[in-house]
Scaffold this motif. Structure first.
Motif, mmCIF file in Angstrom:
data_model
loop_
_atom_site.group_PDB
_atom_site.id
_atom_site.type_symbol
_atom_site.label_atom_id
_atom_site.label_comp_id
_atom_site.label_asym_id
_atom_site.label_seq_id
_atom_site.Cartn_x
_atom_site.Cartn_y
_atom_site.Cartn_z
ATOM 1 N N ASP A 14 0.956 -1.232 0.003
ATOM 2 C CA ASP A 14 0.072 0.015 0.025
ATOM 3 C C ASP A 14 0.888 1.225 0.062
ATOM 4 O OD1 ASP A 14 -2.220 -1.471 0.074
ATOM 5 O OD2 ASP A 14 -2.541 -1.392 1.996
ATOM 6 N N GLY A 15 2.037 1.195 0.687
ATOM 7 C CA GLY A 15 2.837 2.308 0.820
ATOM 8 C C GLY A 15 3.590 2.654 -0.693
ATOM 9 N N ILE A 16 3.897 1.470 -1.198
ATOM 10 C CA ILE A 16 4.388 1.425 -2.638
ATOM 11 C C ILE A 16 3.541 2.440 -3.501
ATOM 12 C CG2 ILE A 16 5.385 0.358 -4.646
ATOM 13 C CD1 ILE A 16 6.323 -2.015 -2.518
ATOM 14 N N LYS A 17 2.077 2.046 -3.536
ATOM 15 C CA LYS A 17 1.269 2.577 -4.211
ATOM 16 C C LYS A 17 1.062 4.163 -3.835
ATOM 17 C CE LYS A 17 -1.771 -1.302 -4.889
ATOM 18 N NZ LYS A 17 -1.826 -2.236 -4.142
ATOM 19 N N ARG A 18 1.109 4.521 -2.665
ATOM 20 C CA ARG A 18 0.934 5.698 -2.152
ATOM 21 C C ARG A 18 2.301 6.889 -2.659
ATOM 22 N NH1 ARG A 18 -1.057 4.557 2.317
ATOM 23 N NH2 ARG A 18 0.619 4.547 3.572
ATOM 24 N N LEU A 19 3.374 5.924 -2.690
ATOM 25 C CA LEU A 19 4.726 6.611 -3.233
ATOM 26 C C LEU A 19 4.394 6.899 -4.760
ATOM 27 C CD1 LEU A 19 7.095 4.691 -0.867
ATOM 28 C CD2 LEU A 19 6.800 7.409 -0.935
ATOM 29 N N GLY A 20 3.701 6.073 -5.329
ATOM 30 C CA GLY A 20 3.504 6.437 -6.557
ATOM 31 C C GLY A 20 4.506 5.342 -7.611
ATOM 32 N N TYR A 21 5.210 4.652 -6.959
ATOM 33 C CA TYR A 21 6.101 3.604 -7.821
ATOM 34 C C TYR A 21 5.468 2.844 -8.467
ATOM 35 C CZ TYR A 21 9.417 5.565 -4.339
ATOM 36 O OH TYR A 21 10.265 6.659 -3.494
ATOM 37 N N GLU A 22 5.853 2.564 -9.827
ATOM 38 C CA GLU A 22 5.188 1.579 -10.805
ATOM 39 C C GLU A 22 6.043 0.303 -10.865
ATOM 40 O OE1 GLU A 22 3.962 3.564 -13.894
ATOM 41 O OE2 GLU A 22 2.578 4.927 -12.911
ATOM 42 N N LYS A 23 7.493 0.659 -11.159
ATOM 43 C CA LYS A 23 8.333 -0.589 -11.297
ATOM 44 C C LYS A 23 9.629 -0.104 -10.942
ATOM 45 C CE LYS A 23 10.094 -0.261 -15.664
ATOM 46 N NZ LYS A 23 10.638 -1.096 -16.868
ATOM 47 N N PRO A 24 10.206 -1.230 -10.168
ATOM 48 C CA PRO A 24 11.611 -0.923 -9.581
ATOM 49 C C PRO A 24 12.799 -0.305 -10.474
ATOM 50 C CG PRO A 24 11.040 -3.125 -9.188
ATOM 51 C CD PRO A 24 10.186 -2.755 -10.098
ATOM 52 N N THR A 25 13.467 0.824 -10.007
ATOM 53 C CA THR A 25 14.544 1.148 -10.756
ATOM 54 C C THR A 25 15.706 -0.164 -10.631
ATOM 55 O OG1 THR A 25 15.650 1.953 -8.898
ATOM 56 C CG2 THR A 25 13.945 3.487 -10.030
ATOM 57 N N PRO A 26 16.811 0.186 -11.358
ATOM 58 C CA PRO A 26 17.759 -0.918 -11.252
ATOM 59 C C PRO A 26 18.175 -1.009 -10.041
ATOM 60 C CG PRO A 26 18.089 0.535 -13.319
ATOM 61 C CD PRO A 26 16.958 1.053 -12.809
ATOM 62 N N ILE A 27 18.614 0.157 -9.241
ATOM 63 C CA ILE A 27 19.198 -0.039 -7.763
ATOM 64 C C ILE A 27 18.277 -0.789 -6.993
ATOM 65 C CG2 ILE A 27 18.774 2.284 -6.973
ATOM 66 C CD1 ILE A 27 21.787 0.494 -6.110
#
Length: 200
Positions: A14-27
């Motif tokens: 849920d936190g990931i959604k709230r942060l607006g992240y869609e897919k992981p960056t390379p790091i």
């Protein structure tokens, strides 16, 4: 790859959604697995590549179970601005996990920071000098730290924080996870990693 591959707890998801992240960056993609496994890690990444989430998300998952009200994760940052940015991400993720964080940096009064620590937090995001001041005043207990993150380690080095970082690392429990993120790898950072990390 998506964040689903890491099997995050629904509260973290849920936190990931709230942060607006869609897919992981390379790091994030490369760091989150080892962090979840409890391994020491060195990550080379420029500012703005998403490294804050690369440690905040897996550490939130790891600290979800276990004691509350004591400092279990310590993030060392070179500047007040970076400390605040990390704290903001922790606050968004912490809305569902109920993991609390506090920032510790100079240039402001001691009392609000001391009160926050007294009330009990699981994450502390700190600039090294002020953290040592609070330890000396008996206001910060680092004896329960399970993981320490050195964020932008090369900038901390440039700002003369290396002696303070070494002092802090010596105050922490020997059995802990150590994560180091840096944009460059000068010899002093390599020595620090050699002295304080276990096969990162």
């Amino acid at each position: 790859m998506s964040f689903d591959s890491f099997s995050f707890h629904p509260r973290i998801a849920d936190g990931i959604k709230r942060l607006g992240y869609e897919k992981p960056t390379p790091i994030q993609e490369q760091a989150m697995g080892p962090v979840l496994e409890g391994r020491d890690l060195m990550g080379l990444a420029e500012t703005g590549t998403g490294k804050t989430a690369a440690f905040v998300l897996p550490l939130s998952q790891r600290l979800l179970d276990g004691p509350r009200g004591r400092i279990r994760a310590l993030v060392l940052a070179p500047t007040r601005e970076l400390a605040q940015q990390t704290h903001e991400v922790l606050t968004i993720v912490g809305k569902d996990t109920k993991l609390r964080s506090a920032t510790v940096y100079g240039g402001v009064g001691y009392e609000p920071q001391i009160n926050k620590l007294r009330n009990g937090v699981e994450f502390v995001v700190a600039c090294p000098g002020r953290l040592l001041d609070l330890v000396e005043r008996g206001a910060a207990d680092l004896s329960h730290v399970e993981v320490v993150v050195l964020d932008e380690a090369d900038r901390m080095l440039d700002m003369g924080f290396l002696p303070d970082i070494r002092r802090i690392l010596k105050l922490l429990p020997r059995e802990r996870q150590t994560l180091l993120f840096t944009a460059t790898m000068p010899p002093d950072i390599e020595r620090l990693a050699r002295d304080f990390m276990r096969s990162p």
